[in-house]
Design an enzyme around this catalytic site. Structure first.
Site, PDB file in Angstrom:
ATOM      1  N   HIS A 290       5.986  -1.649 -12.800  1.00 29.32           N
ATOM      2  CA  HIS A 290       7.028  -2.310 -13.147  1.00 29.32           C
ATOM      3  C   HIS A 290       6.192  -2.371 -14.147  1.00 29.32           C
ATOM      4  CE1 HIS A 290       6.403  -6.479 -11.048  1.00 29.32           C
ATOM      5  NE2 HIS A 290       6.146  -5.529  -9.792  1.00 29.32           N
ATOM      6  N   GLU A 336      11.387  -6.033 -12.560  1.00 27.27           N
ATOM      7  CA  GLU A 336      11.331  -5.782 -11.356  1.00 27.27           C
ATOM      8  C   GLU A 336      11.644  -7.726 -10.524  1.00 27.27           C
ATOM      9  OE1 GLU A 336       9.089  -5.351  -7.310  1.00 27.27           O
ATOM     10  OE2 GLU A 336       8.662  -6.420  -9.290  1.00 27.27           O
ATOM     11  N   ASP A 362       3.097   0.118  -6.507  1.00 30.12           N
ATOM     12  CA  ASP A 362       3.665  -1.489  -6.579  1.00 30.12           C
ATOM     13  C   ASP A 362       2.920  -2.614  -5.459  1.00 30.12           C
ATOM     14  OD1 ASP A 362       4.262  -3.771  -7.485  1.00 30.12           O
ATOM     15  OD2 ASP A 362       6.527  -3.528  -6.939  1.00 30.12           O
TER      16      ASP A 362
END
Length: 463
Positions: A290, A336, A362
């Protein structure tokens, strides 16, 4: 070099191809003699290319220094998205585009907190993402609790008070790689609404981290439907302990001022580019992270590093001439952190396309460990047979706790989802805090994690 031993013994039965659930509800067992020689060679070449590689690290530094934090709704986020598109065009990827996404536009504003009785002392405070403002200074007596569950237990005794949730996050477990985050984060996401239900006027939480040098950590608050919205902020571990000591001795008052406000939704976008497959270009493996971040540090760990891994992974494949059968699509998801609007918009636009897998990065930039697989036991078993490919990168740990928030909508449709899992002992020391800055990024870890993502994407797109 001595001859290779087969990665799978001849005649061993392993689960069959990982097809989307709509095509094959029950995987068919197949007999596999060994991993293809081409995959083994690709692993060797990507591992060698990662040694000393600095390209992704340099690009991350450029993004962090030029744009800083990338909160949804900010001009910095939009400039960063445009920059990634420019980089991917120059890298020779195709179908490079920005796909429009409307995102929340929450603005933090000025923040201040202090103890006003029985002593006068400033507190380090960071409003939780999405919190309402205080509309001027708000003063109240604090009640310090050790857990979220104690709010309901105290009930009406908390009316008109400022609730302080001093629930400690446990120390990181190196053996299991468990941070305790999932068990602790509900104080941040749900604490405000639980406190509001019993009439509290504000919430302060102990930052969701196990380690602190008086550094606060933010993150999204989720207000429950039909419940009053009260101001919510994080304080440092040290200040939470101070308030606990003071309150144990007698009445303690805090003054809190949060200038937060929510503006109309803003225009943003997902940044998308592709390495087109040579035989089955309409079948897709998504890789990404993200692009947005909180407005504290520069978001290099969460999740600038994941974005650079995805962007440089396809470049590594291009440099080596490893163009797989299927298309590898880079998606840098927007929003996100405080809305998942990018994930929702991507699924709405592309959910009917044939996705065979999705990989999300992530989880920071520690040393490579492996992948978490979000799928069936049969899918996990097949991916585990690939572990030998990742030995040179140290990424052989393949477990069943995988996937990611941005690829979640695809996974609900039955698409195989994987999460890249670096070593995580320092991740939550930096997570959502002013300490999440580029100087924490190790270039060797970034290069090896990138190569691991590239290799897994290549295998999933080539098999």
């Amino acid at each position: 070099m001595p001859p290779r031993e087969p990665a799978v013994r001849p005649g061993v039965v392993v689960p069959g191809p990982l097809l989307p659930s709509r095509e094959a509800s029950v995987p068919r067992p197949v007999v596999v003699a060994a991993l293809p020689e081409a995959w083994l060679e690709a692993a060797d070449r990507l591992t060698a290319l990662a040694n000393g590689r600095r390209r992704g690290w340099e690009k991350l530094g450029e993004m962090a220094d030029r744009f800083g934090h990338r909160l949804s709704g900010s001009a910095a986020l939009e400039r960063a998205i445009d920059w990634t598109l420019e980089v991917m065009r120059k890298d020779g990827l195709v179908n490079v585009r920005r796909e429009k996404v409307m995102v929340p536009h929450w603005v933090r504003g000025a923040e201040r907190a202090r103890v006003v009785a029985p002593i006068d002392r400033p507190l380090v405070v960071l409003g939780l993402g999405g919190t309402v403002g205080t509309k001027g200074p708000l003063r109240g007596e604090v009640v310090v609790l050790d857990s979220l569950a104690q709010i309901a237990e105290k009930g009406a005794a908390l009316r008109g008070k400022i609730v302080v949730l001093n629930q400690a996050m446990p120390a990181f477990n190196a053996e299991t790689q468990d941070s305790g985050y999932r068990d602790t984060v509900p104080i941040r996401t749900s604490g405000a609404s639980e406190a509001a239900k019993v009439g509290a006027k504000a919430l302060l939480i102990r930052s969701v981290t196990a380690s602190s040098l008086r550094t606060p950590h933010t993150g999204a608050v989720r207000y429950a439907e039909g419940v009053a919205k009260i101001p919510a902020a994080a304080i440092t571990l040290e200040d939470a302990e101070l308030l606990a000591r003071l309150a144990a001795r007698g009445p303690t008052q805090v003054e809190l001022s949060l200038g937060a406000k929510l503006l109309p939704d803003a225009v943003s976008g997902n940044a998308i580019a592709e390495l087109r497959g040579r035989e089955l270009p309409d079948e897709i493996v998504v890789i990404g992270g993200h692009i947005d971040s909180w407005d504290t540090g520069d978001g290099s760990t969460d999740d600038g590093s994941g974005c650079m891994m995805a962007m440089d992974a396809v470049v590594m494949l291009k440099e080596l001439g490893l163009v797989p059968r299927r298309t590898i699509r880079v998606v840098l998801f927007t929003n996100e952190e405080n809305g998942l609007r990018g994930a929702t918009a991507y699924h709405a636009a592309h959910g009917k396309e044939r996705h065979v897998a999705a990989i999300e990065a992530d989880s920071g930039n520690g040393a490579p460990l492996g992948f978490g697989v979000g799928g069936t036991p049969a899918q996990l078993a097949e991916i585990q047979t690939y572990a030998r490919l990742f030995q040179g990168l140290g990424a052989t740990r393949i477990t069943g706790d995988g996937g990611g928030a941005d690829i979640g909508p695809l996974m609900k449709d039955g698409v195989l989802g994987l999460g890249l899992h670096p070593e995580g002992s320092a991740y939550f020391d930096l997570h959502h805090s002013p300490a999440d800055t580029f100087d924490k990024i190790d270039p060797d870890n970034l290069a090896k994690n990138t190569a691991a993502m590239a290799l897994m994407a290549y295998v999933l797109a080539e098999r």
